[in-house]
Write a protein that holds these residues in place. Structure first.
Motif, PDB file in Angstrom:
ATOM      1  N   VAL A 253      17.809  58.688 102.726  1.00  0.00           N
ATOM      2  CA  VAL A 253      17.339  57.422 103.282  1.00  0.00           C
ATOM      3  C   VAL A 253      16.490  57.716 104.518  1.00  0.00           C
ATOM      4  O   VAL A 253      16.916  58.462 105.404  1.00  0.00           O
ATOM      5  CB  VAL A 253      18.524  56.517 103.652  1.00  0.00           C
ATOM      6  CG1 VAL A 253      18.056  55.257 104.374  1.00  0.00           C
ATOM      7  CG2 VAL A 253      19.312  56.145 102.404  1.00  0.00           C
ATOM      8  N   PRO A 254      15.287  57.171 104.606  1.00  0.00           N
ATOM      9  CA  PRO A 254      14.436  57.467 105.763  1.00  0.00           C
ATOM     10  C   PRO A 254      15.021  56.881 107.044  1.00  0.00           C
ATOM     11  O   PRO A 254      15.531  55.764 107.068  1.00  0.00           O
ATOM     12  CB  PRO A 254      13.106  56.804 105.409  1.00  0.00           C
ATOM     13  CG  PRO A 254      13.451  55.745 104.415  1.00  0.00           C
ATOM     14  CD  PRO A 254      14.626  56.261 103.645  1.00  0.00           C
ATOM     15  N   MET A 255      14.946  57.649 108.101  1.00  0.00           N
ATOM     16  CA  MET A 255      15.381  57.203 109.425  1.00  0.00           C
ATOM     17  C   MET A 255      14.129  57.082 110.289  1.00  0.00           C
ATOM     18  O   MET A 255      13.670  58.062 110.892  1.00  0.00           O
ATOM     19  CB  MET A 255      16.371  58.199 110.031  1.00  0.00           C
ATOM     20  CG  MET A 255      17.581  58.506 109.157  1.00  0.00           C
ATOM     21  SD  MET A 255      18.709  57.098 109.004  1.00  0.00           S
ATOM     22  CE  MET A 255      20.006  57.808 107.987  1.00  0.00           C
ATOM     23  N   MET A 256      13.564  55.880 110.335  1.00  0.00           N
ATOM     24  CA  MET A 256      12.289  55.680 111.002  1.00  0.00           C
ATOM     25  C   MET A 256      12.430  55.414 112.502  1.00  0.00           C
ATOM     26  O   MET A 256      11.442  55.186 113.179  1.00  0.00           O
ATOM     27  CB  MET A 256      11.547  54.512 110.350  1.00  0.00           C
ATOM     28  CG  MET A 256      11.291  54.696 108.858  1.00  0.00           C
ATOM     29  SD  MET A 256      10.351  56.195 108.492  1.00  0.00           S
ATOM     30  CE  MET A 256       8.811  55.829 109.321  1.00  0.00           C
ATOM     31  N   GLY A 257      13.640  55.437 112.989  1.00  0.00           N
ATOM     32  CA  GLY A 257      13.837  55.158 114.411  1.00  0.00           C
ATOM     33  C   GLY A 257      14.556  53.838 114.604  1.00  0.00           C
ATOM     34  O   GLY A 257      15.437  53.469 113.832  1.00  0.00           O
ATOM     35  N   GLY A 258      14.183  53.105 115.655  1.00  0.00           N
ATOM     36  CA  GLY A 258      14.850  51.833 115.920  1.00  0.00           C
ATOM     37  C   GLY A 258      16.306  52.002 116.301  1.00  0.00           C
ATOM     38  O   GLY A 258      17.133  51.135 116.031  1.00  0.00           O
TER      39      GLY A 258
END
Length: 374
Positions: A253-258
């Motif tokens: 699962v991508p972890m784009m930040g936030g």
């Protein structure tokens, strides 16, 4: 076998069931609620999805395309943007599911047959919510401008496809279902474990008689609540860390930040779920009743929050119920943070809803706990 004795035992059981009014209400209400939710609220093919448009060519062709999209019943134009940045912001906030851009030279390219294109960006964090609308776009090029081109070109036959629809799936280009389901499981697992553990723990103390000892101590209701819920906050944080690590390692699962928005939403959701479990424990008298009430809360949380079925496909009354459920807002925070990298500003409305939920449930739990003290 004596039918008289059997009948006596049966009458005793019916009498006990009648005295347990909460269980009796659950038995009657559960099938009714399930029938209504599955029959009316669940829709796997959502229509009238929110769409933002950026029209840089204000000719007749652009108006025909917008009309054709709305006539397809899949798109509902709710915003008109002035810049590409406004389109990106609307998609990031989750205000719209689609963003349409018609370039400035669109009409000229259509007349010349010079590979005219329009851009449709879709919020693909929930592939099921947008798949039907994206499939409907395939019929747009040959039909949307058919009448306009027959008048503009005169005797010349209009091309079969006068323009091309370029589709850009944002945040989940490959349409991976796991990218939508796995982050959502964080909300469902936390709700299931924290609400039920807290409700069962308090009911267990009441059944064993240890609650009377606690009530006899000079401890205030808020102190009791804080002391009992604090250990479970740590449990929730550990669960969250495990789920996020497994989501990254096993499902990519991508972890784009936030992370700031995710951390804030996670803390508020954990505290609110524990306060809800405490409130349930003040109502339920037995562990069975606490489990029944927890399950009654979990069912709409799974079905109406957008976890299993598209939120946009529900009727307005079901969306109103779903908006009152904290899982709905926490799902938006989690998916927005992991898949879009949103910050506190973009997640602000959902975080505010979680704050309101925490305050309301805590106040109700305190009021109810004081009542039990009396």
């Amino acid at each position: 076998m004596s039918w008289t004795r059997t009948w006596a035992v049966m009458a005793k059981e019916f009498g006990q069931l009648r005295r347990d009014r909460l269980t009796y209400a659950m038995i009657l209400m559960l099938p009714i609620v399930q029938l209504l939710l599955f029959g009316y609220a669940i829709n796997g093919d959502p229509r009238r999805l929110e769409t933002a448009v950026l029209v840089q060519d204000h000719g007749a062709f652009s108006r025909s395309i917008l009309t054709a999209m709305e006539n397809s019943d899949y798109f509902d134009i709710t915003q008109v943007a002035r810049t590409p940045a406004e389109l990106d912001e609307a998609l990031a906030r989750g205000e719209v599911k689609f963003a349409l851009t018609i370039p400035a030279d669109f009409s000229r390219r259509v007349i010349r047959g010079d590979q005219a294109q329009i851009l449709v960006e879709a919020d693909a964090t929930d592939p099921a919510a947008t798949s039907g609308a994206l499939a409907a776009l395939a019929a747009l090029p040959p039909q949307a401008l058919e009448r306009d081109l027959s008048q503009a070109l005169g005797a010349r036959a209009p091309p079969a496809a006068p323009f091309e629809v370029v589709i850009h799936r944002r945040y989940n280009p490959e349409g991976e279902t796991a990218f939508n389901i796995v982050p959502g499981l964080l909300a469902i697992i936390l709700s299931m474990t924290l609400v039920m553990m807290t409700a069962l723990g308090m009911a267990r103390e009441r059944e064993r008689g240890t609650m009377e000892s606690l009530l006899s101590t000079p401890v205030r209701p808020l102190e009791v609540m804080a002391g009992k819920l604090a250990p479970y906050v740590g449990v929730g944080l550990i669960q969250s860390a495990v789920i996020l690590i497994m989501a990254r390692v096993l499902f990519d699962v991508p972890m784009m930040g936030g992370w700031l928005a995710l951390g804030t939403g996670l803390f508020l959701f954990i505290v609110g779920s524990l306060a809800l479990g405490f409130l349930i424990s003040t109502i339920a008298r037995t562990q069975l009743q606490a489990m029944q009430m927890s399950f009654f809360y979990m069912m709409p949380s799974i079905l109406l929050s957008g976890f299993m079925f598209p939120f946009s496909g529900m009727p307005s009354w079901a969306q109103a119920i779903g908006t009152a459920i904290p899982v709905t807002h926490f799902l938006r925070v989690v998916r927005g943070a992991l898949l879009k990298g949103v910050g506190l500003a973009e997640a602000g409305p959902s975080l505010f809803a979680l704050v309101v939920f925490c305050l309301v449930v805590t106040a109700l739990a305190m009021a109810r706990y004081r009542t039990t003290l009396d």
